[in-house]
Design a protein around this motif. Structure first.
Motif, PDB file in Angstrom:
ATOM      1  N   ALA A  81       4.696  -4.066  10.867  1.00 55.19           N
ATOM      2  CA  ALA A  81       5.562  -5.304  11.309  1.00 55.19           C
ATOM      3  C   ALA A  81       4.856  -6.340  10.801  1.00 55.19           C
ATOM      4  N   ASP A  82       3.201  -6.299  11.092  1.00 56.45           N
ATOM      5  CA  ASP A  82       2.552  -7.552  10.711  1.00 56.45           C
ATOM      6  C   ASP A  82       1.496  -7.397   9.463  1.00 56.45           C
ATOM      7  N   THR A  83       1.362  -6.274   9.247  1.00 57.71           N
ATOM      8  CA  THR A  83       0.502  -6.155   7.968  1.00 57.71           C
ATOM      9  C   THR A  83       1.311  -5.469   6.652  1.00 57.71           C
ATOM     10  N   VAL A  84       1.113  -5.982   5.701  1.00 56.80           N
ATOM     11  CA  VAL A  84       1.815  -5.631   4.286  1.00 56.80           C
ATOM     12  C   VAL A  84       0.906  -4.209   4.051  1.00 56.80           C
ATOM     13  N   VAL A  85       1.218  -3.235   4.036  1.00 58.24           N
ATOM     14  CA  VAL A  85       0.681  -1.764   3.535  1.00 58.24           C
ATOM     15  C   VAL A  85       1.153  -1.466   2.235  1.00 58.24           C
ATOM     16  N   VAL A  86       0.361  -1.352   1.300  1.00 64.80           N
ATOM     17  CA  VAL A  86       0.904  -1.086  -0.014  1.00 64.80           C
ATOM     18  C   VAL A  86      -0.110   0.290  -0.354  1.00 64.80           C
ATOM     19  N   ARG A  87       0.678   1.360  -0.723  1.00 64.24           N
ATOM     20  CA  ARG A  87      -0.187   2.583  -0.971  1.00 64.24           C
ATOM     21  C   ARG A  87       0.461   3.030  -2.387  1.00 64.24           C
ATOM     22  N   VAL A  88      -0.552   3.239  -3.180  1.00 66.99           N
ATOM     23  CA  VAL A  88      -0.113   3.668  -4.491  1.00 66.99           C
ATOM     24  C   VAL A  88      -1.049   5.028  -5.009  1.00 66.99           C
ATOM     25  N   ALA A  89      -0.612   6.045  -5.524  1.00 63.35           N
ATOM     26  CA  ALA A  89      -1.351   6.914  -6.250  1.00 63.35           C
ATOM     27  C   ALA A  89      -1.528   6.777  -7.765  1.00 63.35           C
ATOM     28  N   LEU A  90      -2.448   6.231  -8.383  1.00 57.76           N
ATOM     29  CA  LEU A  90      -2.522   6.085  -9.655  1.00 57.76           C
ATOM     30  C   LEU A  90      -1.955   7.474 -10.516  1.00 57.76           C
ATOM     31  N   SER A  91      -1.435   7.307 -11.538  1.00 60.33           N
ATOM     32  CA  SER A  91      -1.260   8.443 -12.413  1.00 60.33           C
ATOM     33  C   SER A  91      -1.912   8.436 -13.704  1.00 60.33           C
ATOM     34  N   ASP A  92      -2.427   9.528 -14.153  1.00 60.20           N
ATOM     35  CA  ASP A  92      -3.124   9.559 -15.622  1.00 60.20           C
ATOM     36  C   ASP A  92      -2.034   9.667 -16.626  1.00 60.20           C
ATOM     37  N   GLU A  93      -0.615   9.801 -16.208  1.00 61.41           N
ATOM     38  CA  GLU A  93       0.351   9.893 -17.295  1.00 61.41           C
ATOM     39  C   GLU A  93       0.790   8.326 -17.533  1.00 61.41           C
ATOM     40  N   GLU A  94       0.274   7.478 -16.892  1.00 63.38           N
ATOM     41  CA  GLU A  94       1.012   6.085 -16.970  1.00 63.38           C
ATOM     42  C   GLU A  94       0.033   5.026 -17.791  1.00 63.38           C
ATOM     43  N   ASP A  95       0.442   4.217 -18.740  1.00 59.41           N
ATOM     44  CA  ASP A  95      -0.554   3.295 -19.321  1.00 59.41           C
ATOM     45  C   ASP A  95      -0.646   1.925 -18.330  1.00 59.41           C
ATOM     46  N   GLY A  96      -1.193   0.926 -18.971  1.00 58.26           N
ATOM     47  CA  GLY A  96      -1.348  -0.143 -18.279  1.00 58.26           C
ATOM     48  C   GLY A  96      -0.135  -0.905 -17.884  1.00 58.26           C
ATOM     49  N   LEU A  97       0.859  -0.883 -18.703  1.00 53.23           N
ATOM     50  CA  LEU A  97       2.193  -1.599 -18.126  1.00 53.23           C
ATOM     51  C   LEU A  97       2.746  -0.808 -17.145  1.00 53.23           C
TER      52      LEU A  97
END
Length: 862
Positions: A81-97
């Motif tokens: 509630a006080d901290t923005v937590v952004v969690r992402v697992a990058l994929s080898d199937e996705e280009d830059g955009l």
């Protein structure tokens, strides 16, 4: 607008090896997933970030090594509630955009999950807005507006992501920085090495460069050894090397017997062979968890596991009772995958990842696709069916446990296994890499992990260059925006190279010329002679696209001098081939052939040979020598295909088929064009597929194979509509109707011809309008609509006269005369028949003229 699915606490699908803040089955104690000392290190970095000292931490461990679990344990103590937590697992199937879209989606999702925090972020950003430059204000305002418009509907698990129109790559970094100036932000990026886009790492570097933020960036990665240096993204390796002092590193050591015992106890398992489990699981926490569950399921928790190996514990057996008896193999057919083929099938599947398309596994080794599906269905303890992939036209399966896949890979870590893996990579490179980014990434890592390091490095460069043109433009803008960062020169050079290459092909000519000159000045300042020559050559290719052959010739010769001085025979040959194209376009066939001779003299290699043969085919085609053109295009197709030049092979194949038609080898043309259409479809080259099936429809019509012709015409129409090529729709509708008419489906043909006639205008090609009205008349006559038939034939007569298409005028006028005769209108019929006789004489149509004269005598009574 991109639709992202929200899966639990993540936007990205969770890793199959993720396990973290769970509660044990038998107690209220938390599950042990990471060493307390490692969590304490992360807590120290978090405390520093909350206090205003930005930190970037590399969390290093192999696949299943506990990276995500360690972050999960850290975040158990964070008040979201006080901290923005952004969690992402990058994929080898996705280009830059797509990676940028995923990051935006994760940020949106983090705020949607905490409405109070979302409100606080909006209030904070709005309050600080006047203190930012105008461009940053635009990014922040777009983000706030997107948050308001894109909120998920109650009960729904997806939402829309709105990107700023002005460079979302740079904008994302500035938005995160603006939030982290006042509110703590934890940015957890798992599998950072999966992104091969400079955009990802340029944005990260801009954030790492800021020390005044309440930002903790956690970057999950694997260790860097010789093999990893061949497959990890070059920008990621470079960032780690250059920013080594600013990137804190936490290496998660493998688990031993003590950690395994602690985990088992927290899980409620009474495990005997803790040291053996640690050994079998290679010390990887996720594998330990999977192995303990497996031992529990099989009642082996109290076993010493002395006689067990990872592969012996893996359920590789196939239920033979579920398989049909293999049919007798016939020459030319694919082999049937039986129980005996299971070990090889399973190994090939494991090479493709935790999830894999069964059809691709079958194609890699020449098995019948259905039999491979059956084999997987009979291995239900090992794999499960996930979904059907429309893109690959096959079912996708997945190993039940990551440790099963690892066991199969380890069991095949032999010279023979590595050799087979390299052959698989070669197959992927030839048939799937041309389809784009995700296949390049999977292939180059397979090469690296099985000993072909040089080939891996080459394909890694290809993956880096596979970003979309608009992404390269954004990266160029990003680098200029953050001019205070000492961006490495190789990176700047790579950005220029890829952006120029794409703009030369499709960009605005004036803007592209400006960029070329800017890059040349940059290269000259650094005495980079090779890059100057390359850019000059790019300028020549731009001139060729603009049809300015004089300037194209001059700049190509300047580039040729540069490459000659550098002793680069490969590039000399490439420029000579280009000069041949210039001379061909300018009508100088002999000069073009001389340049081809010089190209082969400079570098007589298959790629140069393939290009030379293709250009020779174009020259013969222009000279109206279809047989010669066909032979040159055949060679270009054959050579290009053998060395992985998929696009050139595809183009040569199309022109080969076209030349065969022109040289009256119609059946052979049909066979060639069918293969070209199949390849174009597999490469997802819809423009070339459309042109090919449209031509193939005509060829099959020439062979009176009207059912096949109709199928091709329908496919052409489908592609035309999907690609929104509105100008081609009437022609494609006409072709479908024409073949319906040949098959006697008169009502269907008439309905389509009505639609086609409604689409055309007086400005359309008169030849096409003539044919359309003529066939409309024929269709209307067949269904008894005489008035419509007369209208169609009448318009066809007028257009045939205008275009001097004498056979068509004869056909239309005679058909219209027959209608008048049937109605007793002999005078009108006589006029039309006389017009037809005159056209037959003009077209030297002797047989037609005889018949027309007899009809004319009947009409006039003479």
């Amino acid at each position: 607008m991109i639709d992202f699915g929200v899966l639990g606490p993540y936007i990205a699908p969770p890793s199959p090896f993720a396990f973290g803040a769970h509660v044990a089955d038998s107690t209220n104690a938390p599950l042990f997933v990471v060493r307390p000392a490692d969590v304490e290190v992360l807590r120290g970095h978090l405390a520093a970030a909350v206090a205003g000292e930005a930190r970037a931490v590399l969390i290093e461990a192999p696949l299943g090594g506990g990276k995500r679990a360690a972050v999960g344990e850290l975040l158990r103590g964070v008040n979201t509630a006080d901290t923005v937590v952004v969690r992402v697992a990058l994929s080898d199937e996705e280009d830059g955009l797509k990676t940028v879209l995923r990051l935006y989606g994760a940020l949106y999702g983090a705020l949607y999950r905490e409405p109070q925090l979302k409100g606080r972020v909006e209030l904070t950003l709005n309050g600080a807005l006047p203190s930012y430059p105008k461009r940053v204000q635009g990014w922040i305002q777009a983000f706030i507006e997107g948050l308001k418009k894109s909120a998920p509907t109650p009960g729904e698990d997806s939402f829309q992501v709105s990107l700023p129109r002005d460079n979302p790559i740079t904008g994302l970094g500035e938005i995160i920085a603006a939030i982290a100036t006042r509110i703590p932000v934890v940015l957890d990026l798992q599998n950072v090495f999966n992104s091969h886009s400079i955009a990802t790492f340029a944005m990260l570097e801009a954030l790492v460069d800021r020390k005044d933020l309440h930002l903790l960036a956690l970057l999950g990665t694997e260790s860097v050894d010789e093999v990893a240096r061949a497959w990890m993204p070059a920008p990621w390796l470079d960032l780690q090397d250059r920013r080594a002092e600013q990137l804190h590193k936490l290496v998660l050591a493998p688990w031993g017997a003590d950690e395994v015992a602690t985990y088992a106890t927290s899980k409620g398992y009474s495990l005997a062979a803790t040291a053996r489990v640690a050994e079998l699981a290679q010390g990887r926490p996720a594998f330990v968890a999977e192995l303990c569950d497996l031992l529990n399921e099989r009642g082996l928790l109290d076993s010493d596991l002395a006689g067990e190996t990872l592969i012996s514990l893996t359920p590789t057996a196939v239920d033979a009772d579920e398989l049909e008896e293999a049919p007798e193999h016939k020459e030319g057919e694919r082999k049937y995958a039986t129980v005996d083929a299971a070990p090889r099938v399973q190994f090939l599947s494991s090479l493709l990842g935790l999830g894999f398309p069964s059809g691709l596994v079958a194609d890699m080794d020449g098995w019948d696709r259905d039999s491979v599906d059956d084999l997987f269905d009979a291995s239900e303890d090992l794999v499960k069916e996930l979904q059907f992939s429309k893109g690959l036209n096959t079912w996708v399966y997945q190993f039940h446990k990551g440790i099963y896949r690892q066991a199969i890979l380890d069991a095949n870590a032999t010279p023979e296994g590595h050799e087979l893996a390299q052959r698989v990579a070669t197959f992927l490179e030839r048939f799937l890499v041309p389809r784009g980014y995700e296949f390049i990434v999977k292939t180059h890592r397979m090469y690296a992990e099985h000993g072909a390091l040089q080939r891996a490095v080459a394909l890694r460069s290809m993956a880096l260059g596979a970003d979309r043109p608009d992404v390269w433009a954004m990266i160029q803008d990003h680098v200029k925006y953050h001019a205070g960062i000492a961006w490495p020169e190789p990176m700047r050079r790579t950005i220029y190279l890829n952006l120029v290459e794409r703009l030369v092909q499709n960009g605005d000519p004036d803007q592209t010329e400006k960029l070329v000159q800017e890059a040349i000045s940059w290269a000259k300042e650094r005495n980079d002679g090779f890059f100057v020559a390359w850019l000059t050559f790019a300028g020549s290719r731009l001139d060729f696209r603009r049809q300015d052959m004089y300037r194209a010739r001059d700049r190509a010769k300047d580039a040729l001098r540069g490459y000659t001085e550098l002793g680069d025979k490969g590039k000399v040959a490439e420029v000579e081939n280009h000069l041949a194209l210039v001379e061909h376009q300018d009508g100088n066939a002999n000069a073009a052939l001389e340049h081809l001779r010089l190209a082969l003299e400079a570098n007589n290699t298959p790629p140069v040979q393939a290009n030379a043969e293709f250009i020779r085919g174009l020259i013969a085609r222009q000279a109206k020598k279809p047989a010669d053109a066909a032979e040159h295009f055949r060679r270009a197709n054959e050579i290009g295909g053998s060395v992985g030049m998929a696009q050139l092979a595809l183009e040569a194949g199309f022109f080969y088929g076209e030349a065969l038609v022109a040289s009256q080898q119609v059946q052979k043309a049909a066979d060639v064009l069918l293969r070209v259409a199949q390849i174009a479809q597999s490469l997802q080259n819809h423009a070339r597929e459309r042109a090919t099936v449209a031509l193939l429809a005509q060829v099959r019509g020439m062979l009176h194979q009207y059912e096949g012709a109709l199928q091709m015409a329908q496919r052409s129409l489908q592609l035309t509509q999907e690609m929104k090529l509105e100008r081609f729709v009437p022609m494609d509708v006409f072709n479908v109707a024409f073949f319906q008419l040949q098959l006697g489906r008169n009502t269907e043909a008439h309905a389509l011809l009505v639609k086609a006639r409604a689409m055309i205008t007086e400005s359309d090609d008169p030849n096409f309008r003539r044919e359309l009205h003529l066939q409309f008349g024929a269709a209307a006559l067949r269904i008894g609509e005489q008035a419509q038939a007369m209208d169609g034939f009448g318009k066809a007569v007028a257009l045939a006269n205008t275009t001097k298409a004498w056979p068509r005028l004869v056909e239309a006028a005679e058909a219209l005369a027959d209608i008048h005769m049937a109605r007793g209108q002999k005078a009108e019929a006589a006029k039309l028949l006389q017009q037809a006789v005159t056209a037959a004489e003009a077209g030297n149509l002797r047989e037609e003229r005889k018949g027309l004269r007899r009809k004319l005598e009947d009409a006039t009574g003479a």
